[in-house]
Scaffold this motif. Sequence first.
Motif, PDB file in Angstrom:
ATOM      1  N   LEU A 117     -14.547  40.281  18.036  1.00 12.56           N
ATOM      2  CA  LEU A 117     -15.064  41.193  16.949  1.00 12.56           C
ATOM      3  C   LEU A 117     -15.136  42.491  17.419  1.00 12.56           C
ATOM      4  CD1 LEU A 117     -17.863  38.363  15.706  1.00 12.56           C
ATOM      5  CD2 LEU A 117     -15.366  39.069  14.667  1.00 12.56           C
ATOM      6  N   LEU A 118     -15.201  42.741  18.873  1.00  8.82           N
ATOM      7  CA  LEU A 118     -15.612  44.035  19.519  1.00  8.82           C
ATOM      8  C   LEU A 118     -14.251  44.852  20.055  1.00  8.82           C
ATOM      9  CD1 LEU A 118     -18.347  42.905  21.843  1.00  8.82           C
ATOM     10  CD2 LEU A 118     -18.586  44.171  19.750  1.00  8.82           C
ATOM     11  N   ILE A 119     -13.109  44.048  20.064  1.00 11.41           N
ATOM     12  CA  ILE A 119     -11.935  44.861  20.449  1.00 11.41           C
ATOM     13  C   ILE A 119     -11.231  45.513  19.243  1.00 11.41           C
ATOM     14  CG2 ILE A 119      -9.443  44.429  21.590  1.00 11.41           C
ATOM     15  CD1 ILE A 119     -10.899  42.066  23.158  1.00 11.41           C
ATOM     16  N   ASP A 120     -10.812  46.777  19.423  1.00 13.96           N
ATOM     17  CA  ASP A 120      -9.834  47.500  18.539  1.00 13.96           C
ATOM     18  C   ASP A 120      -8.636  47.302  19.009  1.00 13.96           C
ATOM     19  OD1 ASP A 120      -8.494  49.190  17.149  1.00 13.96           O
ATOM     20  OD2 ASP A 120      -9.622  50.791  17.614  1.00 13.96           O
ATOM     21  N   LYS A 121      -7.847  46.133  18.192  1.00 17.16           N
ATOM     22  CA  LYS A 121      -6.591  45.844  18.374  1.00 17.16           C
ATOM     23  C   LYS A 121      -5.534  46.926  18.405  1.00 17.16           C
ATOM     24  CE  LYS A 121      -7.233  41.187  16.757  1.00 17.16           C
ATOM     25  NZ  LYS A 121      -6.790  40.235  15.619  1.00 17.16           N
ATOM     26  N   SER A 122      -5.700  48.073  17.775  1.00 20.49           N
ATOM     27  CA  SER A 122      -4.623  49.198  17.828  1.00 20.49           C
ATOM     28  C   SER A 122      -4.681  49.941  19.031  1.00 20.49           C
ATOM     29  CB  SER A 122      -5.114  50.306  16.858  1.00 20.49           C
ATOM     30  OG  SER A 122      -6.211  50.788  17.202  1.00 20.49           O
ATOM     31  N   ILE A 123      -5.607  49.761  20.035  1.00 21.90           N
ATOM     32  CA  ILE A 123      -5.494  50.295  21.436  1.00 21.90           C
ATOM     33  C   ILE A 123      -5.953  49.164  22.590  1.00 21.90           C
ATOM     34  CG2 ILE A 123      -5.991  52.695  20.707  1.00 21.90           C
ATOM     35  CD1 ILE A 123      -8.957  52.139  21.296  1.00 21.90           C
TER      36      ILE A 123
END
Length: 555
Positions: A309-315
């Motif tokens: 829920l905390l990870i921005d998958k784009s980066i």
Amino acid sequence: MKLFLSLLFFFNSIWAEPNFKIDEFNVLDSSQGIFWMIISGEESEKICDLLKTQEEGKFEILINNSKAEIYRSTVRKETDNNTYKFYLSVGQRFVRTGNAKAELFQVQKNQRTFHDQMEIKLKESGGAEEQPVILRMNPAGGVAGDTVTILGKNFGKKLDDISIHFYDIQKDTLIDLDYYDEPTTIRNNVIEENSCDIAYIDDDKTPFVIRKEMGSFPPLTLGLPNKEGVQEITFAIPNELREFTNGFFIRRNIQMRAIVNGRPTKLFVMTLLPDNWTAKVLSFTIIFTLIGWGIIAILVKRWNFLPSLLIDKSINAYSLARFQALIWTGVLTTSYFYIAFCSGILMRNGEMPDFNASLIALMGISYTGLLSSHFLSRKNPENVLRNLPPRISDLISTNGEVDMAKVQLFIFTLVSVTVYVYNLYYHNALKGLPDIPPTLHGLLLTSQSGYIGAKMIKEKISVNQVIPQMIPTNHTEIRIQLVGSGFKEGIQVSFDESSIVETKTKVLSPTLLEVSFVNDGKSGTRSLVVIPPQGSSFTIHNAIQVGENIEENNS
């Protein structure tokens, strides 16, 4: 001689100091002709017996020449050992205007012995439209010492005309609040301590509600009526109830009413709570919150789902905007669950607790930041290498360097959450969720604006991947490609703190940059410094790794 003795006895009964006297006398319920009285005397130990008994020597009281019924089950010894309080009634035949004159007699051998009298002026009362009414209480209960506000109508203009009465109708157990040093406990129809030590009398005609009265006390404040005629009364739950309420696990219902100038309101249910009710309800809230998270984990078939829920998958990095939105969502959801427990389990008032406007505004600030951050990240990606594992430090840094825009938002978020949770614990949850002050709203909005503004004005160039990242030491001519955005002619790349001094760059496209250099053959990690044609340079920490046991084909 007989005539002389009779006259002597008559004048002696008039001029002699009475053995018993009326200390206080007033109306309780004028509609039912019910009064209360306090009497005292030198032989105080006899007062209880004389009030309770129907035998020879009993007390007889006349009110406006009408014989009053003494409610013998209500006799209580006051703080002063020589005084006793009780209720009495002349019924509905009582005239509710003018004066009320009470006369105290003792009946012995069919003769009345006069002791004392007291006369009071009855205050004028209006019709049914002026009957005092309780609309609601806020909160509808609490612990001993808590302040409760009553909203209602027709409470009058004088605080001295109002009294609050408690009734324990749930069980045959009650506390006498009128004895303030050590409350009298009545249990199983037996008065155990300071209340005449006599069991209830079977043929007593005391009304059930009055028999169950725990005591009465004055309110603290009285407000003026508003345009709709609604007034406020505040009172404190007597501290004498502390030991009584602490004997119950979580709650105990009683009934109360206000009596204004001899006119009572209807009975209103009130909840008494033990001192440790907050810790108990909070424990229930935490348990059920964990159960809720467990259900989510079962549905997604993954116990450790919070990092996703905390990870921005784009980066492939932890997102501060996601962290802020998640922590406020969790805190406010749990807080509302806590308040709902208080309203549903404790008060049982059938009302859904209000989620106040200040908290809605707070959620708006948090999720506006999340959406704005997501939009800007797609337009201007951060300089974070996607192939590196996400780190907690991503919350306050960008590409290994401390980001002050992130630091200030991270600190203000943690501080505001901590302050809110602390105040929620010590706030009277029975009154609902605590408000967020406007100044704190302004501070969080300013902090969020600083974070978003920094993302808007940052460099348009970003590097998100280096291919290959692992380089063997035996390779001399090296070519690597940087994948990102915003690459333009004139951009340069160098190595930070390395013996490699010469590099050549070639822009293949706005999203792909080729860098060639001669390897110095030394093992270790290398950091790249990107120097755009205009603007500030930035460093890609640990961009490549040079080693001996690295396969040639890696990417």
